[in-house]
Enzyme design. Structure first.
Site, PDB file in Angstrom:
ATOM      1  N   ASP A  29      10.207  81.671  26.567  1.00  0.00           N
ATOM      2  CA  ASP A  29       9.186  82.707  26.374  1.00  0.00           C
ATOM      3  C   ASP A  29       7.898  82.126  25.778  1.00  0.00           C
ATOM      4  O   ASP A  29       6.803  82.607  26.053  1.00  0.00           O
ATOM      5  CB  ASP A  29       9.720  83.804  25.442  1.00  0.00           C
ATOM      6  CG  ASP A  29      11.138  84.214  25.789  1.00  0.00           C
ATOM      7  OD1 ASP A  29      11.652  83.760  26.833  1.00  0.00           O
ATOM      8  OD2 ASP A  29      11.733  84.967  25.012  1.00  0.00           O
ATOM      9  N   TYR A  89      21.355  79.214  36.648  1.00  0.00           N
ATOM     10  CA  TYR A  89      20.860  79.269  35.272  1.00  0.00           C
ATOM     11  C   TYR A  89      20.869  77.843  34.732  1.00  0.00           C
ATOM     12  O   TYR A  89      21.919  77.304  34.382  1.00  0.00           O
ATOM     13  CB  TYR A  89      21.746  80.206  34.444  1.00  0.00           C
ATOM     14  CG  TYR A  89      21.406  80.327  32.968  1.00  0.00           C
ATOM     15  CD1 TYR A  89      20.260  79.781  32.405  1.00  0.00           C
ATOM     16  CD2 TYR A  89      22.256  81.022  32.117  1.00  0.00           C
ATOM     17  CE1 TYR A  89      19.968  79.919  31.059  1.00  0.00           C
ATOM     18  CE2 TYR A  89      21.978  81.165  30.758  1.00  0.00           C
ATOM     19  CZ  TYR A  89      20.842  80.617  30.239  1.00  0.00           C
ATOM     20  OH  TYR A  89      20.568  80.751  28.899  1.00  0.00           O
ATOM     21  N   LYS A 135      16.775  80.171  37.207  1.00  0.00           N
ATOM     22  CA  LYS A 135      16.179  80.482  35.901  1.00  0.00           C
ATOM     23  C   LYS A 135      15.982  79.133  35.236  1.00  0.00           C
ATOM     24  O   LYS A 135      16.950  78.448  34.887  1.00  0.00           O
ATOM     25  CB  LYS A 135      17.122  81.357  35.069  1.00  0.00           C
ATOM     26  CG  LYS A 135      16.595  81.645  33.690  1.00  0.00           C
ATOM     27  CD  LYS A 135      17.397  82.749  33.050  1.00  0.00           C
ATOM     28  CE  LYS A 135      18.215  82.254  31.878  1.00  0.00           C
ATOM     29  NZ  LYS A 135      17.422  81.620  30.824  1.00  0.00           N
ATOM     30  N   SER A 166      22.983  84.043  27.425  1.00  0.00           N
ATOM     31  CA  SER A 166      23.135  83.489  26.071  1.00  0.00           C
ATOM     32  C   SER A 166      22.792  84.553  25.038  1.00  0.00           C
ATOM     33  O   SER A 166      23.485  84.723  24.021  1.00  0.00           O
ATOM     34  CB  SER A 166      22.187  82.314  25.847  1.00  0.00           C
ATOM     35  OG  SER A 166      22.091  81.508  26.975  1.00  0.00           O
ATOM     36  N   THR A 167      21.709  85.282  25.313  1.00  0.00           N
ATOM     37  CA  THR A 167      21.214  86.283  24.377  1.00  0.00           C
ATOM     38  C   THR A 167      22.210  87.427  24.185  1.00  0.00           C
ATOM     39  O   THR A 167      22.253  88.047  23.122  1.00  0.00           O
ATOM     40  CB  THR A 167      19.867  86.847  24.893  1.00  0.00           C
ATOM     41  OG1 THR A 167      19.015  85.744  25.188  1.00  0.00           O
ATOM     42  CG2 THR A 167      19.200  87.740  23.873  1.00  0.00           C
TER      43      THR A 167
HETATM   44  C1  HMN Z   1      19.763  84.189  28.254  1.00  0.00           C
HETATM   45  O1  HMN Z   1      20.578  83.597  28.956  1.00  0.00           O
HETATM   46  O2  HMN Z   1      20.090  85.049  27.461  1.00  0.00           O
HETATM   47  C2  HMN Z   1      18.309  83.853  28.290  1.00  0.00           C
HETATM   48  O3  HMN Z   1      17.838  83.869  29.552  1.00  0.00           O
HETATM   49  C3  HMN Z   1      17.996  82.640  27.553  1.00  0.00           C
HETATM   50  C4  HMN Z   1      16.501  82.475  27.369  1.00  0.00           C
HETATM   51  O4  HMN Z   1      16.045  81.445  28.191  1.00  0.00           O
HETATM   52  C5  HMN Z   1      16.258  82.186  25.927  1.00  0.00           C
HETATM   53  N1  HMN Z   1      16.958  80.965  25.581  1.00  0.00           N
HETATM   54  C6  HMN Z   1      17.859  80.943  24.598  1.00  0.00           C
HETATM   55  O5  HMN Z   1      18.043  81.875  23.845  1.00  0.00           O
HETATM   56  C7  HMN Z   1      18.627  79.696  24.451  1.00  0.00           C
HETATM   57  C8  HMN Z   1      14.787  82.149  25.581  1.00  0.00           C
HETATM   58  O6  HMN Z   1      14.302  83.448  25.774  1.00  0.00           O
HETATM   59  C9  HMN Z   1      14.569  81.708  24.118  1.00  0.00           C
HETATM   60  O7  HMN Z   1      15.400  82.456  23.259  1.00  0.00           O
HETATM   61  C10 HMN Z   1      13.132  81.899  23.677  1.00  0.00           C
HETATM   62  O8  HMN Z   1      12.259  81.262  24.555  1.00  0.00           O
HETATM   63  C11 HMN Z   1      12.923  81.365  22.250  1.00  0.00           C
HETATM   64  O9  HMN Z   1      13.029  79.966  22.224  1.00  0.00           O
END
Ligand code: HMN
Length: 289
Positions: A187, A133, A161, A44-45
């Site tokens: 996080d 995921y 995950k 997602s990131t």
């Molecule tokens: C990804 O797929 O990029 C990450 O693994 C997603 C990750 O779980 C993040 N979730 C989202 O961005 C939706 C978290 O790191 C999240 O950004 C963070 O805990 C802040 O809420």
């Protein structure tokens, strides 16, 4: 495959193209400065759901070329187009990615049989392993302990995950599947998950807060909960600031203050206003010293 994995951002230019130099700098920053154990690519990131198949492949190539074998690499290949998912799984496997991951299929209300078929189809097409995921808040897919167990029956499915605030299910999973890899996905809940003995964590904010995340995880493993709690508090002050200002855009602006050309987010994500850029810079000054 254990430890702290950054959900890698991707740098894009104003036209939405991959900014290769910036992406390489992002990889270097995570490896050299934050010293994380691995990178989770095209999640997602990484704005994966906003880009073409060709761009997804190019990102896999650039990241592998820059990281080499210095850290573990997980390729997120999940897609509603199962042919694309299989194609990406083959591509990343050929490049030498250590494992694959795929988001649960979303939007349509797939039943569990369909979800199971999706995972088995992808992973049985390649010589690699798969990390589920699971992110119910974004996909609407909630799986039970028993359903995770059914997916885990395929030995190539080595872990999950777990991006959900359900610590009851997390504890049950840990207890039921001690041999599977469980990564915490939120996080802001890293310490709570670490106490439940997860194997690692995958997160977006590790792009800027990787060193602190590593310390939280290590302290928890050593049973130094007071110290870990202090660091989680600082971390959550930072995450609250990031979330209030715009998640991915703010992380990119913070990275720019560290000399990383992180670029902008792709449309339809909007760019930060000048006021919000300033907030991001203030967060960087306060938390990234
Ligand atoms: C990804 O797929 O990029 C990450 O693994 C997603 C990750 O779980 C993040 N979730 C989202 O961005 C939706 C978290 O790191 C999240 O950004 C963070 O805990 C802040 O809420």
């Amino acid at each position: 495959m254990k430890g702290i994995f950054t959900a890698l951002m991707c740098a894009f230019d104003e036209q939405g193209n991959i900014h290769e130099k910036g992406l390489r700098q992002l990889v270097r920053h995570n490896i050299d400065v934050s010293k994380v154990d691995g990178l989770y690519v095209n999640g997602s990131t990484g704005e994966n759901f906003l880009i073409s198949t060709e761009n997804k492949k190019r990102i896999f190539e650039i990241v592998k070329d820059e990281a080499g074998d210095q850290v573990k690499l997980i390729a997120q290949v999940g897609s509603l187009n199962i042919d694309e998912a299989v194609e990406l799984a083959q591509f990343a496997t050929d490049l030498g990615y250590d494992s694959l991951s795929a988001v649960t299929p979303f939007y349509y209300k797939f039943d569990f049989e369909e979800i199971k078929d999706y995972y088995n189809t992808i992973i049985n097409s390649v010589d690699n392993t798969m990390i589920i995921y699971s992110i119910p808040a974004l996909t609407g897919v909630n799986m039970s302990l028993e359903q995770f167990g059914e997916l885990f029956e395929n030995e190539k499915i080595i872990g999950v995950k777990f991006t959900a605030p359900d610590f009851y299910l997390l504890e049950r999973l840990r207890h039921a599947y001690p041999e599977k890899l469980i990564y915490s996905g939120f996080d802001e809940m890293l310490l709570s998950a670490a106490v439940l003995n997860v194997d690692g964590a995958i997160g977006s904010t590790f792009n800027v807060n990787g060193a602190r995340a590593r310390s939280i995880f290590q302290l928890a493993q050593e049973g130094k909960i007071e110290e870990a709690r202090e660091l989680q508090k600082v971390t959550n002050d930072l995450i609250s600031g990031i979330l209030a200002n715009g998640l991915y855009q703010t992380i990119k602006e913070m990275l720019k203050t560290q000399g990383v050309e992180a670029g902008v987010c792709r449309k339809p994500m909007k760019q930060l206003s000048a006021d919000k850029v300033k907030v991001a810079q203030e967060l960087a000054a306060k938390f990234l010293s």
